[in-house]
Enzyme design. Structure first.
Site, PDB file in Angstrom:
ATOM      1  N   SER A  13      -3.497 -11.470  -4.036  1.00  0.00           N
ATOM      2  CA  SER A  13      -2.992 -11.888  -2.725  1.00  0.00           C
ATOM      3  C   SER A  13      -1.807 -11.042  -2.268  1.00  0.00           C
ATOM      4  O   SER A  13      -0.886 -11.544  -1.643  1.00  0.00           O
ATOM      5  CB  SER A  13      -2.607 -13.368  -2.768  1.00  0.00           C
ATOM      6  OG  SER A  13      -1.671 -13.588  -3.804  1.00  0.00           O
ATOM      7  N   ALA A  16      -3.309  -5.799   0.190  1.00  0.00           N
ATOM      8  CA  ALA A  16      -4.732  -5.422   0.224  1.00  0.00           C
ATOM      9  C   ALA A  16      -5.610  -6.673   0.278  1.00  0.00           C
ATOM     10  O   ALA A  16      -6.506  -6.790   1.124  1.00  0.00           O
ATOM     11  CB  ALA A  16      -5.090  -4.566  -0.986  1.00  0.00           C
ATOM     12  N   THR A  43       3.599  -6.200  -3.462  1.00  0.00           N
ATOM     13  CA  THR A  43       3.849  -6.118  -2.017  1.00  0.00           C
ATOM     14  C   THR A  43       5.182  -6.767  -1.652  1.00  0.00           C
ATOM     15  O   THR A  43       5.984  -6.191  -0.906  1.00  0.00           O
ATOM     16  CB  THR A  43       2.699  -6.798  -1.249  1.00  0.00           C
ATOM     17  OG1 THR A  43       1.477  -6.105  -1.537  1.00  0.00           O
ATOM     18  CG2 THR A  43       2.950  -6.787   0.254  1.00  0.00           C
ATOM     19  N   HIS A 228       9.847   5.972 -10.342  1.00  0.00           N
ATOM     20  CA  HIS A 228      10.820   5.994  -9.244  1.00  0.00           C
ATOM     21  C   HIS A 228      12.123   6.570  -9.782  1.00  0.00           C
ATOM     22  O   HIS A 228      12.599   6.148 -10.833  1.00  0.00           O
ATOM     23  CB  HIS A 228      11.051   4.584  -8.684  1.00  0.00           C
ATOM     24  CG  HIS A 228      11.673   4.627  -7.322  1.00  0.00           C
ATOM     25  ND1 HIS A 228      12.990   4.960  -7.134  1.00  0.00           N
ATOM     26  CD2 HIS A 228      11.154   4.441  -6.096  1.00  0.00           C
ATOM     27  CE1 HIS A 228      13.253   4.954  -5.834  1.00  0.00           C
ATOM     28  NE2 HIS A 228      12.140   4.653  -5.188  1.00  0.00           N
ATOM     29  N   ARG A 274       9.285  12.605  -5.206  1.00  0.00           N
ATOM     30  CA  ARG A 274       9.820  11.754  -6.279  1.00  0.00           C
ATOM     31  C   ARG A 274       9.702  12.346  -7.672  1.00  0.00           C
ATOM     32  O   ARG A 274      10.607  12.183  -8.492  1.00  0.00           O
ATOM     33  CB  ARG A 274       9.058  10.432  -6.293  1.00  0.00           C
ATOM     34  CG  ARG A 274       9.546   9.528  -5.246  1.00  0.00           C
ATOM     35  CD  ARG A 274       8.866   8.224  -5.306  1.00  0.00           C
ATOM     36  NE  ARG A 274       9.343   7.493  -4.142  1.00  0.00           N
ATOM     37  CZ  ARG A 274       8.838   6.366  -3.715  1.00  0.00           C
ATOM     38  NH1 ARG A 274       7.836   5.822  -4.346  1.00  0.00           N
ATOM     39  NH2 ARG A 274       9.341   5.779  -2.658  1.00  0.00           N
ATOM     40  N   HIS A 335       6.801   3.141 -11.596  1.00  0.00           N
ATOM     41  CA  HIS A 335       6.841   2.536 -10.270  1.00  0.00           C
ATOM     42  C   HIS A 335       5.456   2.330  -9.657  1.00  0.00           C
ATOM     43  O   HIS A 335       5.189   1.294  -9.069  1.00  0.00           O
ATOM     44  CB  HIS A 335       7.674   3.445  -9.368  1.00  0.00           C
ATOM     45  CG  HIS A 335       7.900   2.894  -7.995  1.00  0.00           C
ATOM     46  ND1 HIS A 335       8.440   1.645  -7.779  1.00  0.00           N
ATOM     47  CD2 HIS A 335       7.675   3.422  -6.766  1.00  0.00           C
ATOM     48  CE1 HIS A 335       8.545   1.430  -6.474  1.00  0.00           C
ATOM     49  NE2 HIS A 335       8.066   2.476  -5.834  1.00  0.00           N
ATOM     50  N   SER A 375       1.623   3.840   0.213  1.00  0.00           N
ATOM     51  CA  SER A 375       0.777   2.906  -0.544  1.00  0.00           C
ATOM     52  C   SER A 375       0.525   1.600   0.186  1.00  0.00           C
ATOM     53  O   SER A 375      -0.597   1.074   0.140  1.00  0.00           O
ATOM     54  CB  SER A 375       1.365   2.638  -1.929  1.00  0.00           C
ATOM     55  OG  SER A 375       2.735   2.446  -1.842  1.00  0.00           O
TER      56      SER A 375
HETATM   57  C1  LIG Z   1       9.978  -2.500  -6.095  1.00  0.00           C
HETATM   58  C2  LIG Z   1       8.844  -1.854  -5.334  1.00  0.00           C
HETATM   59  C3  LIG Z   1       9.099  -1.212  -4.132  1.00  0.00           C
HETATM   60  C4  LIG Z   1       8.048  -0.622  -3.409  1.00  0.00           C
HETATM   61  N1  LIG Z   1       8.311  -0.061  -2.191  1.00  0.00           N
HETATM   62  C5  LIG Z   1       7.285   0.418  -1.455  1.00  0.00           C
HETATM   63  C6  LIG Z   1       7.488   0.901  -0.122  1.00  0.00           C
HETATM   64  O1  LIG Z   1       8.597   0.868   0.391  1.00  0.00           O
HETATM   65  N2  LIG Z   1       6.411   1.378   0.567  1.00  0.00           N
HETATM   66  C7  LIG Z   1       5.160   1.422   0.028  1.00  0.00           C
HETATM   67  O2  LIG Z   1       4.226   1.878   0.697  1.00  0.00           O
HETATM   68  N3  LIG Z   1       4.933   0.961  -1.227  1.00  0.00           N
HETATM   69  C8  LIG Z   1       5.951   0.455  -1.964  1.00  0.00           C
HETATM   70  N4  LIG Z   1       5.706  -0.036  -3.221  1.00  0.00           N
HETATM   71  C9  LIG Z   1       4.324  -0.044  -3.723  1.00  0.00           C
HETATM   72  C10 LIG Z   1       3.554  -1.164  -3.026  1.00  0.00           C
HETATM   73  O3  LIG Z   1       4.367  -2.308  -2.947  1.00  0.00           O
HETATM   74  C11 LIG Z   1       2.282  -1.508  -3.757  1.00  0.00           C
HETATM   75  O4  LIG Z   1       1.559  -0.363  -4.076  1.00  0.00           O
HETATM   76  C12 LIG Z   1       1.415  -2.419  -2.899  1.00  0.00           C
HETATM   77  O5  LIG Z   1       2.162  -3.528  -2.489  1.00  0.00           O
HETATM   78  C13 LIG Z   1       0.193  -2.852  -3.658  1.00  0.00           C
HETATM   79  O6  LIG Z   1      -0.440  -3.855  -2.915  1.00  0.00           O
HETATM   80  P1  LIG Z   1      -1.736  -4.531  -3.535  1.00  0.00           P
HETATM   81  O7  LIG Z   1      -2.188  -5.531  -2.538  1.00  0.00           O
HETATM   82  O8  LIG Z   1      -2.651  -3.495  -4.000  1.00  0.00           O
HETATM   83  O9  LIG Z   1      -1.200  -5.258  -4.868  1.00  0.00           O
HETATM   84  P2  LIG Z   1      -0.092  -6.357  -5.091  1.00  0.00           P
HETATM   85  O10 LIG Z   1       0.763  -6.527  -3.904  1.00  0.00           O
HETATM   86  O11 LIG Z   1       0.590  -6.052  -6.371  1.00  0.00           O
HETATM   87  O12 LIG Z   1      -0.948  -7.682  -5.294  1.00  0.00           O
HETATM   88  C14 LIG Z   1      -1.745  -7.851  -6.447  1.00  0.00           C
HETATM   89  C15 LIG Z   1      -2.179  -9.293  -6.517  1.00  0.00           C
HETATM   90  O13 LIG Z   1      -3.180  -9.469  -7.495  1.00  0.00           O
HETATM   91  C16 LIG Z   1      -2.901 -10.641  -8.250  1.00  0.00           C
HETATM   92  N5  LIG Z   1      -3.595 -10.519  -9.546  1.00  0.00           N
HETATM   93  C17 LIG Z   1      -3.466  -9.534 -10.460  1.00  0.00           C
HETATM   94  N6  LIG Z   1      -4.286  -9.765 -11.501  1.00  0.00           N
HETATM   95  C18 LIG Z   1      -4.955 -10.917 -11.242  1.00  0.00           C
HETATM   96  C19 LIG Z   1      -5.924 -11.704 -11.943  1.00  0.00           C
HETATM   97  N7  LIG Z   1      -6.383 -11.357 -13.162  1.00  0.00           N
HETATM   98  N8  LIG Z   1      -6.384 -12.843 -11.367  1.00  0.00           N
HETATM   99  C20 LIG Z   1      -5.922 -13.233 -10.149  1.00  0.00           C
HETATM  100  N9  LIG Z   1      -4.991 -12.547  -9.457  1.00  0.00           N
HETATM  101  C21 LIG Z   1      -4.522 -11.403  -9.988  1.00  0.00           C
HETATM  102  C22 LIG Z   1      -1.396 -10.655  -8.308  1.00  0.00           C
HETATM  103  O14 LIG Z   1      -0.899 -11.914  -8.678  1.00  0.00           O
HETATM  104  C23 LIG Z   1      -1.060 -10.252  -6.879  1.00  0.00           C
HETATM  105  O15 LIG Z   1      -1.145 -11.357  -6.024  1.00  0.00           O
HETATM  106  C24 LIG Z   1       6.732  -0.637  -3.944  1.00  0.00           C
HETATM  107  C25 LIG Z   1       6.495  -1.272  -5.156  1.00  0.00           C
HETATM  108  C26 LIG Z   1       7.526  -1.887  -5.851  1.00  0.00           C
HETATM  109  C27 LIG Z   1       7.223  -2.570  -7.153  1.00  0.00           C
END
Ligand SMILES: Cc1cc2nc3c(=O)[nH]c(=O)nc-3n(C[C@H](O)[C@H](O)[C@H](O)COP(=O)(O)OP(=O)(O)OC[C@H]3O[C@@H](n4cnc5c(N)ncnc54)[C@H](O)[C@@H]3O)c2cc1C
Length: 499
Positions: A13, A16, A43, A228, A274, A335, A375
């Site tokens: 959640s 993406a 996120t 990072h 980076r 990171h 990202s």
């Molecule tokens: C501190 C920090 C700062 C960042 N700053 C930036 C920025 O400024 N700009 C940028 O573009 N990117 C940034 N990033 C990177 C970016 O945040 C992530 O790449 C992006 O949010 C990933 O989104 P996602 O939806 O793929 O995954 P996530 O947002 O990580 O969501 C993954 C979800 O999957 C769930 N999940 C995982 N495994 C399971 C399972 N087995 N069963 C059920 N649920 C599960 C988790 O609980 C979570 O809800 C940053 C990252 C961090 C850590």
């Protein structure tokens, strides 16, 4: 057990997963399975912002060029173009959903980060991710076609005749439940928890990589692990991120002698990509035998610091650091994972019925190195593409898929194994690698997998299953690093010849 039937299953959640859910809810019933609270995600932690060529002096061509340069020749050019051309519309859509971004006059206020030739980072102060997640969660809650299961840990995918037809989850209070759907999206985020020091929250345990691999999905380029450059060096607040935007605003890096050492490494100084900044910091620390370097913001306007970086400003004040007066001690930490489950422009994996988007996916946009703030954009753009494609998928013919399960082990054993993995990855598969270290890491991961397998099974619990997932994904990182025989982007092996 009869499965619950939906049109679409979303695992995760973050941005993406929720983007896909919102889009797909126009075409059918969506089930979101997430292992923590709905907003537990990478996120929510994103600080800097989202890259999009929306400024007057900017264009998608420039954004494309910067992305390709960062990717060091290994980007998929079609995927990069797909990404950057859709960025302005993606920002518009997020604002329609309810995300509030900083405004300067009548236009969006645009920040600058390393590797970008223009100001193009759309942001909400220094908590863009929190704001985006807030808006997405509110929109998802208002949509009757979406059912969110929190504390629903997905333990395996369901397979029928080579096709993914759903997932199995262990849900707090409900036990094991099966879900089937015509399309399943992996949106499980990153894998930072395989390292001792990471900016990633607890949920980043590579679950999606392992779930996909167990079904035979193609995974690639896991060796491109981004570190990072500037996370806080402090015993009580480990790996708190000091956004690149602070350097974008004029923050400078100094060693313990006060020297602005980036002059010795790259003409772009603190705004070099980076990997270059992270390697420079590591080299500087090694050269002087110090534990950290310093980020100097004392020459910037205190008002600017307070206004643009309220989270960083307040959190550092809590530990006694006044960034308008003090240098902030910083070190690099894991990171972002550039590699992952291979997908095409529609978010399709190599397994029919299975899609992937966000950090778990390898779309090809990052190549050997991710350009800052690309990202969140990637998560948005490719989740939309996956949702649009999946609307025409066919429902599975039956509901008796086969689950690809792994046994659970006692938590104490899992903690021990996970710590050993984190030590090995941090010691041998960090910013600077060498052949001996990579081989040691490979042996130690194989031993740890054998160790896990030899421990007797115990009732199902998340920690051990996550540890197993981390082991499986770490094996991919190490094998990718061993197989890569040229230093490129984020992969740097000191034993390889300089080109
Ligand atoms: C501190 C920090 C700062 C960042 N700053 C930036 C920025 O400024 N700009 C940028 O573009 N990117 C940034 N990033 C990177 C970016 O945040 C992530 O790449 C992006 O949010 C990933 O989104 P996602 O939806 O793929 O995954 P996530 O947002 O990580 O969501 C993954 C979800 O999957 C769930 N999940 C995982 N495994 C399971 C399972 N087995 N069963 C059920 N649920 C599960 C988790 O609980 C979570 O809800 C940053 C990252 C961090 C850590």
């Amino acid at each position: 057990m009869k499965p619950d039937q939906y049109d679409f299953i979303v695992i995760g959640s973050g941005l993406a997963g929720l983007t896909f859910a919102l889009k797909a809810s126009a075409w059918g019933k969506v089930c979101v399975l997430t292992k923590g609270e709905v907003s537990d995600s990478n996120t929510s932690w994103a600080q800097g912002g989202i890259a999009a060529a929306v400024g007057e002096a900017d264009s998608w061509e420039l954004h494309e060029r910067d992305t390709l340069i960062a990717g060091a020749g290994l980007c998929d050019e079609a995927a990069v173009r797909f990404l950057v051309q859709r960025a302005p519309d993606a920002i518009q859509w997020l604002m329609q959903v309810g995300a509030r971004f900083d405004i300067a006059g009548s236009t969006l206020s645009l920040g600058r980060e390393g590797g970008h030739s223009r100001n193009r980072i759309v942001h909400h102060a220094d908590k863009t991710g929190w704001e985006v997640e807030r808006a997405m969660v509110a929109a998802v809650r208002a949509e009757s076609n979406i059912h969110v299961f929190q504390h629903a840990f997905v333990t395996s995918l369901l397979e029928q005749d080579g096709r993914c037809i759903g997932a199995v989850a262990e849900i707090d209070g409900l036990g094991e439940k099966r879900f089937t759907a015509r399309s399943t999206l992996l949106a499980t985020g990153g894998c930072g928890r395989m390292y001792q020091h990471t900016t990633n929250p607890r949920v980043a345990t590579a679950d999606g990589i392992a779930l996909g691999l167990r079904l035979g999905a193609k995974v690639d380029q896991m060796e491109f692990m981004q570190f990072h450059p500037t996370t806080l060096f402090h015993p009580q607040m480990r790996s708190f991120l000091i956004s690149e935007a602070v350097r974008g605003a004029g923050g400078t890096l100094r060693n313990h002698l006060g020297r602005r050492f980036m002059y010795d490494y790259d003409p772009r100084l603190e705004l070099a990509p980076r990997d270059i900044v992270a390697r420079a910091i590591e080299a500087e620390m090694k050269k002087h035998g110090t534990w950290c370097v310093y980020l100097d913001t004392t020459h910037l306007q205190p008002e600017t610091l307070r206004h643009e970086f309220p989270t960083i400003y307040d959190r550092l004040r809590e530990i006694g650091l006044e960034i308008e007066k003090d240098w902030t001690p910083v070190v690099p930490a894991q990171h972002y994972s550039c590699g992952g489950i291979v997908t095409d422009l529609h978010g399709r994996t190599s397994i029919p019925g299975l899609y992937a988007a966000g950090e778990v996916a390898r779309t090809g946009v990052h190549g050997a190195n991710r350009l800052a703030s690309n990202s969140l954009l990637e998560a948005l753009v490719f989740a939309v593409a996956a949702a649009e494609h999946s609307k025409d998928d066919e429902s599975p013919s039956g509901a008796d898929g086969v689950a690809t399960t792994v046994k659970s082990i006692p938590e104490a054993e899992s903690v021990r194994i996970r710590r050993s993995l984190q030590r090995a990855m941090t010691s041998y598969v960090g910013i600077v690698r060498n052949n001996e270290g990579l081989n040691l890491a490979r042996r130690s991961i194989e031993d740890l997998i054998r160790d896990y397998d030899s421990v007797s099974a115990s009732p199902i619990s998340a920690h051990p299953l996550e540890t197993h997932n981390l082991l499986i994904a770490a094996r991919e990182v190490v094998s990718g690093a061993i197989e890569r025989t040229v230093n490129v982007g984020l992969h740097f092996n000191e034993d390889l010849p300089a080109d």
